[in-house]
Design a protein around this motif. Structure first.
Motif, short mmCIF file in Angstrom:
data_model
loop_
_atom_site.label_atom_id
_atom_site.label_comp_id
_atom_site.label_asym_id
_atom_site.label_seq_id
_atom_site.Cartn_x
_atom_site.Cartn_y
_atom_site.Cartn_z
N SER A 41 23.89 0.06 13.47
CA SER A 41 24.60 1.21 14.03
C SER A 41 25.24 1.97 12.88
O SER A 41 25.25 1.50 11.74
CB SER A 41 25.75 0.73 14.94
OG SER A 41 25.28 0.30 16.17
N ALA A 42 25.83 3.10 13.20
CA ALA A 42 26.68 3.81 12.25
C ALA A 42 28.00 3.05 12.14
O ALA A 42 28.33 2.23 12.99
CB ALA A 42 26.92 5.22 12.74
N THR A 47 29.95 8.14 14.76
CA THR A 47 29.20 9.01 15.67
C THR A 47 30.16 9.96 16.39
O THR A 47 29.89 11.15 16.53
CB THR A 47 28.38 8.16 16.66
OG1 THR A 47 27.61 7.22 15.90
CG2 THR A 47 27.44 9.00 17.50
N GLU A 74 23.70 6.42 10.91
CA GLU A 74 22.91 5.20 10.71
C GLU A 74 22.18 5.21 9.36
O GLU A 74 21.88 4.16 8.80
CB GLU A 74 21.91 5.04 11.85
CG GLU A 74 22.45 4.37 13.12
CD GLU A 74 23.38 5.22 13.98
OE1 GLU A 74 23.50 6.43 13.73
OE2 GLU A 74 23.99 4.65 14.92
N PHE A 136 19.18 3.82 17.03
CA PHE A 136 19.63 4.99 17.78
C PHE A 136 18.75 6.22 17.58
O PHE A 136 18.92 7.22 18.26
CB PHE A 136 21.09 5.25 17.35
CG PHE A 136 21.81 6.45 17.88
CD1 PHE A 136 21.92 6.68 19.25
CD2 PHE A 136 22.47 7.31 17.01
CE1 PHE A 136 22.65 7.77 19.72
CE2 PHE A 136 23.22 8.39 17.47
CZ PHE A 136 23.30 8.62 18.83
N ARG A 150 24.04 7.33 23.67
CA ARG A 150 25.11 6.51 23.09
C ARG A 150 24.82 5.03 23.32
O ARG A 150 24.35 4.63 24.37
CB ARG A 150 26.48 6.88 23.70
CG ARG A 150 26.94 8.31 23.41
CD ARG A 150 26.93 8.67 21.93
NE ARG A 150 27.70 7.82 21.07
CZ ARG A 150 28.98 8.02 20.74
NH1 ARG A 150 29.63 9.04 21.24
NH2 ARG A 150 29.60 7.19 19.92
N GLY A 151 25.10 4.25 22.28
CA GLY A 151 24.82 2.82 22.36
C GLY A 151 23.35 2.50 22.14
O GLY A 151 22.92 1.35 22.32
N GLY A 152 22.57 3.50 21.72
CA GLY A 152 21.12 3.35 21.66
C GLY A 152 20.58 2.40 20.61
O GLY A 152 19.40 2.03 20.67
N SER A 153 21.40 1.96 19.68
CA SER A 153 20.91 1.01 18.68
C SER A 153 20.48 -0.32 19.31
O SER A 153 19.58 -0.99 18.79
CB SER A 153 21.98 0.70 17.64
OG SER A 153 22.36 1.86 16.98
N ASP A 154 21.13 -0.69 20.40
CA ASP A 154 20.71 -1.91 21.10
C ASP A 154 19.25 -1.77 21.54
O ASP A 154 18.45 -2.70 21.40
CB ASP A 154 21.57 -2.15 22.35
CG ASP A 154 23.02 -2.45 22.03
OD1 ASP A 154 23.30 -2.84 20.88
OD2 ASP A 154 23.87 -2.28 22.93
N1 ASP Z 1 25.99 5.09 16.71
C1 ASP Z 1 25.53 5.33 18.04
C2 ASP Z 1 26.70 5.37 18.99
O1 ASP Z 1 27.83 5.22 18.59
C3 ASP Z 1 24.51 4.34 18.47
C4 ASP Z 1 24.99 2.91 18.52
O2 ASP Z 1 25.93 2.54 17.81
O3 ASP Z 1 24.39 2.11 19.25
O4 ASP Z 1 26.51 5.57 20.17
#
Ligand code: ASP
Ligand code: MG
Length: 415
Positions: A41-42, A47, A74, A136, A150-154
């Motif tokens: 992630s970042a 973000t 990222e 992400f 958002r949260g797309g790194s998972d």
């Molecule tokens: N950096 C992106 C976010 O904050 C993706 C992630 O962290 O999963 O949503």
């Protein structure tokens, strides 16, 4: 030796020091002989900071340019981790989403992955390198940078694990697993060793926000074993899998208790009980883009009915406004609303093979004098709507009633 995809979240890479500790962790897995693809992630907060810059210029930022902007977060962490690995004598190479070629559709800000080219990653692994990929983000067929929501790194982590047929996708985060319920509400909540994808989806959509829901759906679809673990504390975490059967232990009936304080209840009372009224009431709600969750309809003696349903709290006044005019049109008596409610759900695949689960739930709530306002069920879940004042009490009672409380520790026993 196995192939592991490990994803480290924002707090795990939130500073140079933390990136150095991720490098130490990666080095120790490497020393055990594992092949590793790392997704990052970042840095935490980055973000949001970037989105903040964008909105200072455009209230609703241009979607394409927003993705060019937010994907930089990222790119910073993958480069820094590779430097930290090289400093430790470990060969590593970073890739942006476009460089791997994580091909997505062109829905900027919420793109979906269509294909992953794993040739470069395989070649690096073959050459003994650690592969480090920006989470992400992806690229569309015209070469535009896209992001996955958002949260797309998972989801990046799970998608790479699926493409590479990795042995496991490990999500390192700031909690040490998935719990039977929120430990802030129930002090003796337990970390689950294992949970099924289905249960996790029910728990996640009900407010246990450990993973991006899409990543769990993706993992379920491609049967990628997914493990949630802490970056900061050693431990086995929680394994999310397809298997319900391979456990040698007796399956618990209920795996967890989820809850949601974010719903409100609206009632259209005294509705003429004739075909078509339910759709007359609910169609304009749908047209106003208001999502409905639990629905209950009751018939009373005088050939009228009361229709009650729940919506998101912040949609309640909009829903009431829509219903006031519908009520006039169909000759209903009144519209009532209540935002002092909460939803509590018991979730477990074990329910499929056990009778009497609902009555056990209702008995436990009754013993504490908690009134049930609405009930809804699925194959692996029973939810009730109650007065929000009793939410914590209800969660604690159900946690005990279904045998989820942690064993008292030695010191607790001795008091
Ligand atoms: N950096 C992106 C976010 O904050 C993706 C992630 O962290 O999963 O949503
Ligand atoms: Mg996250």
């Amino acid at each position: 030796m196995s192939l592991l995809v490990q994803k480290y979240g924002g707090t795990s890479v939130g500073s140079v020091e933390r990136i150095e500790s991720v490098a130490d962790k990666v080095a120790s897995f490497r020393a055990q002989g594992h092949d590793l693809v790392i997704v990052l992630s970042a840095m935490s907060g980055e973000t949001n900071r970037l989105i903040g810059l964008a909105t200072q210029i455009q209230a609703t930022p241009d979607p394409r340019e927003l993705d060019v902007l937010v994907s930089t977060g990222e790119q910073v962490t993958i480069a820094l981790l590779c430097m930290a690995l090289k400093k430790r004598g470990i060969d590593a190479r970073s890739y942006t989403g476009g460089q791997v070629r994580i091909l997505t559709d062109s829905a900027f800000n919420k793109a979906r992955i269509q294909a992953i080219d794993e040739v470069n990653m395989r070649a690096d692994l073959q050459a003994g390198r650690v592969v480090v990929v920006a989470g992400f983000q992806g690229v569309d067929e015209n070469g535009n940078i896209t992001t996955l929501g958002r949260g797309g790194s998972d989801t990046t982590g799970v998608a790479l694990a699926a493409a590479l047929k990795a042995d496991e996708c490990q999500i390192y985060t700031d909690v040490d697993g998935v719990y039977t319920t929120d430990p802030r509400v129930v002090a003796c909540a337990r970390r689950l060793e294992k949970i099924t994808f289905e249960e996790m989806l029910e728990m996640a959509s009900l407010g246990s926000k450990v993973l991006q829901i899409r990543s769990v759906e993706f993992a379920g679809k491609y049967n990628v074993p997914l493990r949630v673990l802490s970056s900061f504390k050693d431990g086995p975490g929680t394994l999310i899998t397809l298997d319900e059967e391979d456990s040698t232990m007796e399956q618990p009936i209920v795996s967890g208790i989820a809850f949601n304080r974010d719903e409100a209840k609206v009632t259209v009372a005294g509705v003429p009980d004739v075909p078509g009224v339910a759709s007359k009431i609910l169609a304009p709600i749908g047209a106003a883009n208001i999502e409905i969750d639990v629905i209950v309809q009751n018939v009373s003696a005088d050939n009228t009915t009361d229709l009650t349903f729940t919506v998101q709290k912040n949609d309640m006044s909009k829903a009431v406004a829509v219903l006031e005019s519908v009520a006039k049109e169909i000759g209903a008596r009144e519209v009532r609303s209540d935002d002092k409610i909460a939803k509590v759900s018991i979730v477990g695949v074990g329910m499929r093979s056990h009778a009497g689960v609902a009555s056990r739930m209702f008995t436990a709530l009754a013993a504490d004098g908690i009134n049930i306002q609405m009930i809804t069920t699925s194959e692996i879940k029973i939810s009730v709507i109650i007065d929000e004042r009793y939410l914590e009490l209800a969660v604690r009672s159900l946690h005990t009633a279904f045998g989820l409380d942690a064993e008292p520790t030695e010191s607790r026993v001795r008091g």
